[in-house]
Design a protein around this motif. Structure first.
Motif, PDB file in Angstrom:
ATOM      1  N   TRP A  54       0.832  -1.205   0.000  1.00 41.39           N
ATOM      2  CA  TRP A  54       0.000   0.000   0.000  1.00 41.39           C
ATOM      3  C   TRP A  54       0.870   1.259   0.000  1.00 41.39           C
ATOM      4  O   TRP A  54       1.997   1.250   0.474  1.00 41.39           O
ATOM      5  CB  TRP A  54      -0.894   0.032   1.239  1.00 41.39           C
ATOM      6  N   SER A  56       0.029   5.802   0.444  1.00 42.70           N
ATOM      7  CA  SER A  56      -0.992   6.817   0.720  1.00 42.70           C
ATOM      8  C   SER A  56      -0.518   8.199   0.280  1.00 42.70           C
ATOM      9  O   SER A  56       0.686   8.484   0.244  1.00 42.70           O
ATOM     10  CB  SER A  56      -1.334   6.849   2.218  1.00 42.70           C
ATOM     11  N   ARG A  58      -1.946  12.476   0.693  1.00 40.28           N
ATOM     12  CA  ARG A  58      -2.941  13.377   1.260  1.00 40.28           C
ATOM     13  C   ARG A  58      -2.922  14.695   0.503  1.00 40.28           C
ATOM     14  O   ARG A  58      -2.015  14.983  -0.286  1.00 40.28           O
ATOM     15  CB  ARG A  58      -2.694  13.613   2.746  1.00 40.28           C
ATOM     16  N   LYS A 106      -2.684   1.870   6.016  1.00 36.15           N
ATOM     17  CA  LYS A 106      -3.578   2.473   5.027  1.00 36.15           C
ATOM     18  C   LYS A 106      -4.744   3.189   5.712  1.00 36.15           C
ATOM     19  O   LYS A 106      -4.964   3.040   6.916  1.00 36.15           O
ATOM     20  CB  LYS A 106      -4.102   1.407   4.067  1.00 36.15           C
ATOM     21  N   LEU A 107      -5.469   3.949   4.921  1.00 32.82           N
ATOM     22  CA  LEU A 107      -6.582   4.749   5.405  1.00 32.82           C
ATOM     23  C   LEU A 107      -7.630   3.857   6.088  1.00 32.82           C
ATOM     24  O   LEU A 107      -8.061   2.859   5.513  1.00 32.82           O
ATOM     25  CB  LEU A 107      -7.217   5.481   4.215  1.00 32.82           C
ATOM     26  N   CYS A 177      -7.630  12.314   1.892  1.00 33.50           N
ATOM     27  CA  CYS A 177      -6.544  11.346   1.832  1.00 33.50           C
ATOM     28  C   CYS A 177      -6.981  10.119   1.043  1.00 33.50           C
ATOM     29  O   CYS A 177      -8.167   9.755   1.049  1.00 33.50           O
ATOM     30  CB  CYS A 177      -6.139  10.947   3.248  1.00 33.50           C
ATOM     31  N   SER A 179      -5.527   5.966  -0.120  1.00 35.44           N
ATOM     32  CA  SER A 179      -4.549   4.875  -0.054  1.00 35.44           C
ATOM     33  C   SER A 179      -4.835   3.947  -1.232  1.00 35.44           C
ATOM     34  O   SER A 179      -5.996   3.691  -1.552  1.00 35.44           O
ATOM     35  CB  SER A 179      -4.669   4.102   1.265  1.00 35.44           C
TER      36      SER A 179
END
Length: 403
Positions: A54, A56, A58, A106-107, A177, A179
């Motif tokens: 993963w 991410s 933002r 991750k989110l 955000c 991911s």
């Protein structure tokens, strides 16, 4: 706010950016698997070796309730176009969310972020995984909105209806955000042009050109009070008259402060003015007339939008007090138009004045359900319902023997 000729116009604790550039996605942890190309195209490395990893990204913009002076009424929205379908999560995160170089965080994994995966139709928060109704694939435009008035996060697909994914989102500030995993590609849009911006919400791009800045500053200076340096008191009422308010109870008197998220009664500051009209894409008086007319219509047509407006008016009129005086409360109900929606409002207003009782939040909050339950028929009142004592006293005094 210090005046500038152009750029991004922000508001402390309401909408702020990392720098003076238009909002964009950033790889703030320098995760080597995330690729970001302008304008806001995001992809994950295509190397098969990293298939289950993963990454991410933002936004460079965050939104908030407004600190101690804020009235917690803002709704903020952005969209993501899915260019190549793959596993991803779209949502919001606290400033504390920081996966660093991890390929697993991750989110939605922790309590500091909220994310939805449309491929798997799942939503995630605080290590909790739950089913979610909405789905997406290549070509889908996903929208997400945080509502600080109700503490909810919503999602929509291709401009369709909003669906609440998360409730009790008690966050002071949030970043958009995402991911994603391998093979997923997306483009993020902060506005001002969207597939469909939900009623009562703003995008996240308060950027003005030099010409737009000049127009708005001239209009602000025309209406501002030289003593306060803001559009306040009589100068605000003059502006509202120019926009079409022909009485003190005209919807504009309440709707304009609500959508601008004014922090002080009868006052619009320079930063509130510049930032809000930048977000609304209104740069002159005619633009503002058009936009404010649309805002009024939104409160008339959209129940969620009206509820947010109604709640804001209580906080706006009480100013620094804990409750509303009888005249303030009646003024508030008139501004929101509920005086025209209920047959017995005149009896209610007379009772409020007779009792000389200050209206607390519990009474204000329950007033809409109360009049919806009773409607035009007092026999629908049920003494076993848990109404505030003030409403029970009103029924006994004014409606119990109503003919």
């Amino acid at each position: 706010m210090e005046r500038k000729s152009e750029g991004t116009f922000v508001r402390e604790n309401i909408i702020t950016t990392d720098d003076d550039k238009p909002p964009r996605m950033v790889n703030w942890t320098n995760n080597k698997h995330i690729n970001i190309k302008e304008p806001n195209h995001i992809s994950f490395t295509n190397d098969y070796y990293w298939y289950y990893y993963w990454g991410s990204a933002r936004a460079s913009v965050k939104v908030g309730r407004g600190g101690e002076a804020g009235l917690s009424s803002g709704c903020w929205y952005y969209e993501v176009s899915i260019k190549e379908s793959g596993t991803c999560r779209i949502g919001w995160a606290l400033p504390t969310f920081n996966p660093g170089e991890s390929t697993d965080v991750k989110l939605g994994d922790g309590g500091d972020s909220w994310g939805v995966d449309g491929n798997g139709q799942k939503k995630y928060h605080a290590t909790k995984e739950e089913s979610f109704t909405q789905s997406w694939s290549t070509g889908t435009v996903v929208g997400t909105m945080v509502d600080f008035s109700t503490n909810k996060i919503y999602y929509c697909v291709n401009g369709g209806p909003l669906v609440a994914a998360f409730t009790q989102v008690l966050a002071d500030q949030l970043y958009p955000c995402v991911s994603l995993q391998s093979r997923c590609k997306m483009e993020v849009n902060f506005g001002p042009v969207f597939k469909k911006c939900p009623a009562g919400s703003f995008g996240l791009n308060p950027t003005l050109t030099r010409s737009q800045t000049s127009q708005l500053e001239q209009l602000f200076d025309t209406h501002k009070d030289p003593e306060t340096g803001a559009i306040s008191g009589r100068s605000l009422l003059g502006l509202l008259r120019n926009l079409g308010a022909n009485s003190g109870n005209h919807p504009l008197v309440g709707v304009v402060p609500w959508r601008i998220n004014a922090g002080k009664l009868l006052t619009l500051t320079y930063d509130e003015w510049m930032c809000s009209w930048a977000l609304a894409q209104a740069y002159n008086l005619n633009d503002i007339k058009r936009v404010t007319a649309e805002w009024i219509k939104e409160t008339e047509d959209d129940d969620r939008c009206f509820a947010n407006y109604y709640n804001y008016i209580f906080r706006y009129l009480k100013n620094a007090n804990a409750s509303l005086s009888p005249p303030e409360a009646i003024k508030g109900w008139q501004l929101t138009g509920v005086d025209k929606k209920w047959k017995f409002f005149d009896l209610w207003a007379a009772f409020v004045n007779e009792k000389k009782a200050h209206i607390t939040w519990s009474v204000w909050d329950q007033f809409l359900p109360f009049i919806k339950t009773i409607g035009p028929d007092p026999s629908k009142f049920d003494e076993n319902d848990m109404w505030p004592l003030f409403m029970e006293e009103f029924f006994e005094a004014k409606l119990k023997n109503y003919k």
